[in-house]
Motif scaffolding. Structure first.
Motif, PDB file in Angstrom:
ATOM      1  N   SER A  23      30.953 -49.737 -57.760  1.00  0.00           N
ATOM      2  CA  SER A  23      31.294 -49.867 -59.097  1.00  0.00           C
ATOM      3  C   SER A  23      32.688 -49.212 -58.878  1.00  0.00           C
ATOM      4  CB  SER A  23      30.804 -49.328 -60.226  1.00  0.00           C
ATOM      5  OG  SER A  23      29.025 -48.993 -60.231  1.00  0.00           O
ATOM      6  N   GLY A 105      32.401 -44.827 -70.586  1.00  0.00           N
ATOM      7  CA  GLY A 105      31.036 -44.929 -69.467  1.00  0.00           C
ATOM      8  C   GLY A 105      29.880 -43.471 -69.046  1.00  0.00           C
ATOM      9  N   TYR A 107      29.549 -41.999 -65.255  1.00  0.00           N
ATOM     10  CA  TYR A 107      30.417 -41.228 -64.220  1.00  0.00           C
ATOM     11  C   TYR A 107      29.569 -40.438 -63.389  1.00  0.00           C
ATOM     12  CZ  TYR A 107      34.685 -43.357 -65.852  1.00  0.00           C
ATOM     13  OH  TYR A 107      35.359 -44.544 -66.503  1.00  0.00           O
ATOM     14  N   LYS A 118      31.161 -44.844 -61.529  1.00  0.00           N
ATOM     15  CA  LYS A 118      31.026 -45.280 -62.650  1.00  0.00           C
ATOM     16  C   LYS A 118      29.539 -45.704 -62.129  1.00  0.00           C
ATOM     17  CE  LYS A 118      33.420 -47.354 -66.300  1.00  0.00           C
ATOM     18  NZ  LYS A 118      34.138 -48.396 -66.613  1.00  0.00           N
ATOM     19  N   LEU A 120      27.650 -46.693 -65.737  1.00  0.00           N
ATOM     20  CA  LEU A 120      27.026 -47.572 -66.629  1.00  0.00           C
ATOM     21  C   LEU A 120      28.570 -47.970 -67.432  1.00  0.00           C
ATOM     22  CD1 LEU A 120      24.056 -45.714 -67.177  1.00  0.00           C
ATOM     23  CD2 LEU A 120      23.794 -48.256 -66.907  1.00  0.00           C
ATOM     24  N   ASP A 121      28.570 -48.716 -68.119  1.00  0.00           N
ATOM     25  CA  ASP A 121      29.864 -49.303 -68.880  1.00  0.00           C
ATOM     26  C   ASP A 121      29.362 -48.653 -70.406  1.00  0.00           C
ATOM     27  OD1 ASP A 121      31.919 -50.259 -67.104  1.00  0.00           O
ATOM     28  OD2 ASP A 121      30.904 -52.384 -67.314  1.00  0.00           O
ATOM     29  N   ARG A 124      28.024 -43.936 -74.657  1.00  0.00           N
ATOM     30  CA  ARG A 124      26.790 -43.184 -74.398  1.00  0.00           C
ATOM     31  C   ARG A 124      26.821 -42.519 -75.255  1.00  0.00           C
ATOM     32  NH1 ARG A 124      23.763 -47.993 -71.403  1.00  0.00           N
ATOM     33  NH2 ARG A 124      25.696 -48.617 -71.147  1.00  0.00           N
TER      34      ARG A 124
END
Length: 223
Positions: A23, A105, A107, A118, A120-121, A124
């Motif tokens: 990532s 995202g 991190y 990172k 997750l994109d 959230r």
């Protein structure tokens, strides 16, 4: 929930074995070790802050806050927060919504490289807010620190007592974030009221990693 949690991650010591992750990685500026504000003033002015100005955080702000939480210090082994047996069971994540030069995202902070990887994109914050009893400071923050523990790292030496030591450690890391944030005009508020399994699912945490504390971050409103 977003499905089954990941298999156990085997990197016991971040300083010894960096995560293998394809990532994107964000290199952070070197932390600043001197400022015009004293530790006594930060202690006197420390407060829990739940309302933020809406301004973005800078990459240098992220650098200072991550370093304050778990950054490396002497000989690039010791960290800013104490850890029983120097076993470092904590992991520090940042849910990014409004940070300059960082895409939205999730991190993970890598102390050994002083960088953010990172995991997750996407933003959230709303999702995290819903599983945190809809506390608005989670949604309104520019970013949210999530501190987790891999208990096995410390229980291998201390047994069940290691769980208590991990909880002591998260308190030390959180206070560091409070004090560093105060010196930067950034407010935070320690949040322990959340649905553990749902937070773990949002972050797709390994099965041996438990969320312990959320710390929303935002620029303080002018008094």
């Amino acid at each position: 929930m977003s499905g089954e949690r990941q298999k156990d991650r085997n990197d016991q010591f971040d300083t010894a074995a960096d995560p293998v992750d394809p990532s994107p990685e964000v290199e952070l500026p070197e932390p600043i070790l001197e400022s015009s504000i004293s530790i006594e003033q930060t202690l006197a002015e420390r407060r829990s802050v739940r309302s933020y100005s809406g301004e973005s955080l800078s990459l240098s702000d992220v650098s200072q806050l991550m370093w304050a939480a778990q950054g490396l210090t002497q000989d690039r082994f010791f960290r800013t927060a104490p850890s029983a047996g120097a076993l470092y069971p904590l992991e520090v994540y940042l849910v990014v919504g409004n940070v300059d030069k960082m895409d939205a995202g999730v991190y993970r902070y890598v102390p050994s490289r002083h960088s953010m990887v990172k995991t997750l994109d996407g933003d959230r914050r709303d999702e995290l807010c819903r599983v945190s009893l809809s506390q608005p400071q989670i949604r309104d923050a520019a970013a949210v620190v999530v501190i987790t523990a891999v208990y096995s790292r410390i229980m291998v030496k201390y047994g069940n007592r290691g769980v208590r030591y991990a909880h002591i450690e998260v308190g030390c890391a959180a206070e560091n974030i409070y004090l560093q944030g105060m010196s930067l005009g950034i407010g935070t508020c320690a949040v322990g009221a959340f649905e553990d399994e749902n937070v773990a699912a949002i972050f797709d945490l390994p099965v041996d990693e438990e969320p312990l504390l959320l710390l929303p971050l935002g620029m303080c409103n002018e008094p």
